[in-house]
Design a protein around this motif. Structure first.
Motif, short mmCIF file in Angstrom:
data_model
loop_
_atom_site.label_atom_id
_atom_site.label_comp_id
_atom_site.label_asym_id
_atom_site.label_seq_id
_atom_site.Cartn_x
_atom_site.Cartn_y
_atom_site.Cartn_z
N ASP A 1 0.54 9.74 5.79
CA ASP A 1 1.32 10.66 6.65
C ASP A 1 0.78 12.09 6.55
N ILE A 2 0.41 12.48 5.32
CA ILE A 2 -0.13 13.84 5.11
C ILE A 2 -1.37 14.03 6.00
N GLU A 3 -2.25 13.02 5.99
CA GLU A 3 -3.50 13.14 6.75
C GLU A 3 -3.23 13.20 8.24
N LYS A 4 -2.09 12.66 8.68
CA LYS A 4 -1.72 12.71 10.11
C LYS A 4 -0.96 14.00 10.43
N GLY A 5 -0.81 14.86 9.41
CA GLY A 5 -0.15 16.14 9.65
C GLY A 5 1.36 16.03 9.77
N LYS A 6 1.90 14.96 9.21
CA LYS A 6 3.35 14.70 9.36
C LYS A 6 4.18 15.23 8.21
N LEU B 1 -8.55 23.88 16.03
CA LEU B 1 -8.04 24.11 14.67
C LEU B 1 -7.04 25.26 14.65
N SER B 2 -7.37 26.31 15.42
CA SER B 2 -6.49 27.49 15.33
C SER B 2 -5.12 27.20 15.92
N ASN B 3 -5.04 26.18 16.83
CA ASN B 3 -3.74 25.86 17.41
C ASN B 3 -2.95 24.85 16.57
N MET B 4 -3.58 24.35 15.52
CA MET B 4 -2.93 23.33 14.71
C MET B 4 -1.86 23.94 13.81
N GLU B 5 -0.84 23.14 13.49
CA GLU B 5 0.13 23.57 12.49
C GLU B 5 -0.52 23.46 11.11
N ILE B 6 0.06 24.21 10.15
CA ILE B 6 -0.51 24.22 8.80
C ILE B 6 -0.50 22.80 8.21
N LYS B 7 0.53 22.01 8.53
CA LYS B 7 0.59 20.63 8.01
C LYS B 7 -0.60 19.81 8.50
N GLU B 8 -0.96 20.04 9.76
CA GLU B 8 -2.08 19.29 10.36
C GLU B 8 -3.41 19.76 9.78
N LYS B 9 -3.55 21.07 9.60
CA LYS B 9 -4.80 21.61 9.03
C LYS B 9 -5.00 21.06 7.63
#
Lengths: 89, 89
Positions: free
Chosen positions: B56-61, B16-24
């Protein structure tokens, strides 16, 4: 005095609750920036967001993206959890 | 078993900590939507946000705007305070 102060607290809550989310976000950015003693220029430099854009944000004019939100929140040395922790949002 | 479970919790936090804010943000929307038992279609109808956009939002896109964030948060029957209350953001 209490009723006036109580009235003004209620008044503020009424105003805030009628605000659009863009305005609420902008107001919180402005409050935190000023608490930190930053100018808009300084916040712009730290956050790497254009100063005019930040000025518009604080006026509630910008439908900011989550990536810009993150940049500004980090530049204000806070986090999403704390930034959105008050009930005005 | 504890160490594996402990390990997996640490593992999740690392991811989680390595994820982009869009992905989180997308992951949290997906988790809350599924907790509510909503399909993407249902969330789209309630939030008035296009179903493909939600997908797309749920895929962090998607670098979602604060107005879209508000629509989705309200449709999930939560608020900014609760939505961003966990330390993953």
């Amino acid at each position: 005095m209490r009723s006036i102060v109580g009235g003004s607290i209620v008044g503020v809550k009424l105003i805030l609750s009628n605000m659009e989310i863009k305005e609420k976000f902008g107001l919180k950015v402005k409050v935190l920036r000023e608490e930190k003693g930053f100018s808009i220029e300084q916040l712009a430099n730290i956050s790497n967001v254009d100063r005019n854009y930040i000025s518009d944000i604080e006026k509630g004019k910008r439908n900011v993206s989550i990536e810009i939100i993150e940049k500004i929140i980090l530049a204000l040395d806070t986090g999403f959890k704390d930034f959105f922790s008050d009930n005005n949002f």
